[in-house]
Design a protein around this motif. Structure first.
Motif: not given
Length: 575
Positions: A122-149
């Motif tokens: 489950g380690s983090m690399d640059a691609t992971n970080g970019n993918k995660l950031a895109r999800l966060f920004y999308m959640a903020g733009e669409k106004g939907i809550p977030l659950i992280g595991m």
């Protein structure tokens, strides 16, 4: 004769091979295939790769540790098919160890991410970080809550600085949507460094038993400080539950995910809407007889109005069907913060708990209150305050920990609160604690009080100031009474030393009795709701059996005239 070594296998030798036909819709399948069919087959394999490319051995390792795979965790959150987003699978498995998607939970869209520990831990690399950031920004733009595991070994070391950049990009994105959409973080497995900082940026953290997260692991602590410590002692749920780093601690992973779904039902999608309304068949007119019984047994006991009681019983009786969810239940039990529903509307409860330390507000309690009130303020959740405290906890230990600053944080959060808010005084409301605990001057919409209210500048010690002349005369008479009593006993034939001790005991008993009478007089004259009613500090007295009805009707009134919206006020420097 050589023996053939038989190795166990999970493959069924009698199972027919799985064959998937890729047919063009509307055409009859044929044995001959062309480039189109090959492209379809390769595409299907790419779709299935995140799930099917992981070996059975890796899954078994996860199960052996009593942990689920990320796909099994998703299935606990929802029984509907997930919409998986951003499937990055580079040649070096770049981005493969993180799953992102949109789930339908209770009819609501929820952004979800989860570390796949079966892929590169489950380690983090640059691609992971970019993918995660895109999800966060999308959640903020669409106004939907977030659950992280969260279940990650941290940055992927072979990726070099790319892993650190990945975390930095995710940190930044999550911070920017903080206060826009709420987030719930579940901690699974062993997380350290960035794997701890990232989820703690979320609104709430849920941690099961047999998990760890922290700045560093026990190995680093031993090498740097020479200290032997277990993961549980360093960053387990008991540690984080008491410190407030974890908002909720539970028994296992399933409980964590179920609690996340339950908590989600009490919070809104974003800062522009109200929390979900849930129609209820529990009538607002229901009499709360149990509250009356609780207070009667407490205050008619030998300790009278000084008898402690658990305020969570009152919260339970007020809420729809007695259902509420408490936050940080292992931290600062002298105050209870919880979400519940009243007449179908979500409401936050902030209640002093006299069952612990007389409900006195200490550093941890003040910070716990401030954190909770700020969340309610941002996400349009009304708050009911229940006051029963003898004040802020004094002493050297509290001052050295910064009780003044923590108390200021609590006061700031209450003054800034813009959502509908009601204060219910249950019993004690003394001094600075009353002055900073959601009264009319600090912005309360309504202040109610039970007949048992004792509102005053000070507790019984206030007699020292109100009746100071009488107290001074009583204490000044002590020496003379002891001298007179001693002489009377010596005259009666008692030994001198014994006579003095006996006289001192008699006079001390007399002084205590006289001071007790002054205490009673002070409580009767000043420690009651009468002055508060006369001055308008209290709007009205409520009987214990009518609490649900009065609170619910007033809450409905204030909510009818409240328009949910993002905060528009100045953001304060401190929090």
């Amino acid at each position: 004769m050589s023996k053939t070594k038989v190795r166990p296998s999970l493959k069924n030798p009698f199972a027919p091979p799985e064959v998937i036909d890729f047919n063009i819709p509307g055409e009859v399948a044929s044995a001959k295939t062309g480039p189109y069919e090959e492209a379809m087959k390769e595409g299907y394999e790419l779709i299935q790769r995140p799930i099917k490319s992981v070996s059975i051995g890796q899954i078994e390792k996860q199960h052996f540790k009593k942990r689920m795979t990320v796909w099994e965790r998703i299935r606990v959150l929802t029984d509907q098919e997930p919409n998986i987003l951003y499937q990055n699978w580079g040649k070096n498995l770049d981005g493969a160890s993180l799953v992102t998607g949109i789930l339908n939970i209770g009819g609501r869209d929820v952004a979800v991410y989860g570390h796949d520990f079966t892929v590169r831990a489950g380690s983090m690399d640059a691609t992971n970080g970019n993918k995660l950031a895109r999800l966060f920004y999308m959640a903020g733009e669409k106004g939907i809550p977030l659950i992280g595991m969260n279940d990650s070994a941290g940055a992927f070391v072979p990726a070099g600085v790319g892993g650190l950049d990945g975390y930095a990009e995710a940190f930044t994105a999550l911070r920017k949507i903080s206060g826009v959409v709420p987030s719930i973080m579940c901690m699974f497995g062993f997380n350290a460094g960035g794997g701890s900082y990232l989820p703690r940026q979320g609104s709430f953290v849920i941690q099961p038993n047999d998990t760890f997260f922290g700045l560093t692991g026990p190995g680093v602590v031993k090498s740097v400080l020479g200290e032997d410590i277990t993961p549980e002692e360093l960053g387990g749920p008991q540690v984080h539950g008491q410190s407030g780093v974890a908002d909720i601690t539970v028994a296992d992973e399933v409980a964590a995910l179920r609690r996340a779904v339950r908590l989600l039902s009490y919070i809104p999608d974003n800062n522009s809407v109200m929390a979900p309304f849930q129609p209820t068949s529990d009538p607002l007119e229901r009499k709360t007889w149990e509250i009356n019984t609780l207070l009667k047994k407490a205050f008619n006991s030998p300790t009278g109005f000084n008898t402690p009681f658990d305020v969570s019983i009152i919260i339970q009786q007020i809420c729809d069907f007695g259902d509420f969810i408490e936050l940080q239940p292992d931290r600062a039990r002298c105050v209870i913060t919880a979400f519940g529903r009243l007449g179908g509307n979500v409401v936050g409860f902030c209640a002093n708990n006299s069952a612990v330390a007389s409900g006195q507000i200490d550093v941890d309690a003040a910070l716990k209150i401030a954190r909770f009130i700020r969340f309610c303020n941002i996400y349009n959740i009304p708050v009911i305050f229940m006051e029963d405290t003898t004040g802020f906890l004094p002493g050297r230990e509290q001052e050295s920990r910064g009780i003044v600053q923590a108390g200021r944080s609590m006061l700031d959060s209450i003054v800034d609160l813009r959502t509908p808010r009601i204060l219910l005084i249950l019993r004690n409301a003394f001094g600075g604690a009353y002055a900073s605990y959601n009264n009319y001057p600090t912005g309360a919409d309504l202040v109610l009080a039970l007949p048992t209210t004792r509102l005053a500048v000070m507790g019984p010690a206030g007699k020292e100031f109100v009746y100071k002349d009488e107290v001074r005369k009583l204490r000044a008479a002590v020496a003379g009474k002891i001298k007179q009593g001693t002489q009377e006993r010596i005259a009666a034939g008692m030994d001198g030393a014994l006579a003095k001790r006996d006289a001192e005991k008699e006079v001390n008993d007399w002084l205590r009795a006289e001071e007790a009478l002054l205490n009673q007089r002070y409580e009767k004259e000043l420690m009651n709701p009468k002055e508060g009613l006369a001055l308008g500090s209290i709007s009205s007295i409520v009987m214990p059996t009518d609490l649900r009805k009065v609170l619910g009707e007033n809450l409905n009134f204030f909510l009818r005239h409240y328009k949910p919206s993002p905060m528009q006020c100045v953001q304060r420097e401190f929090h």
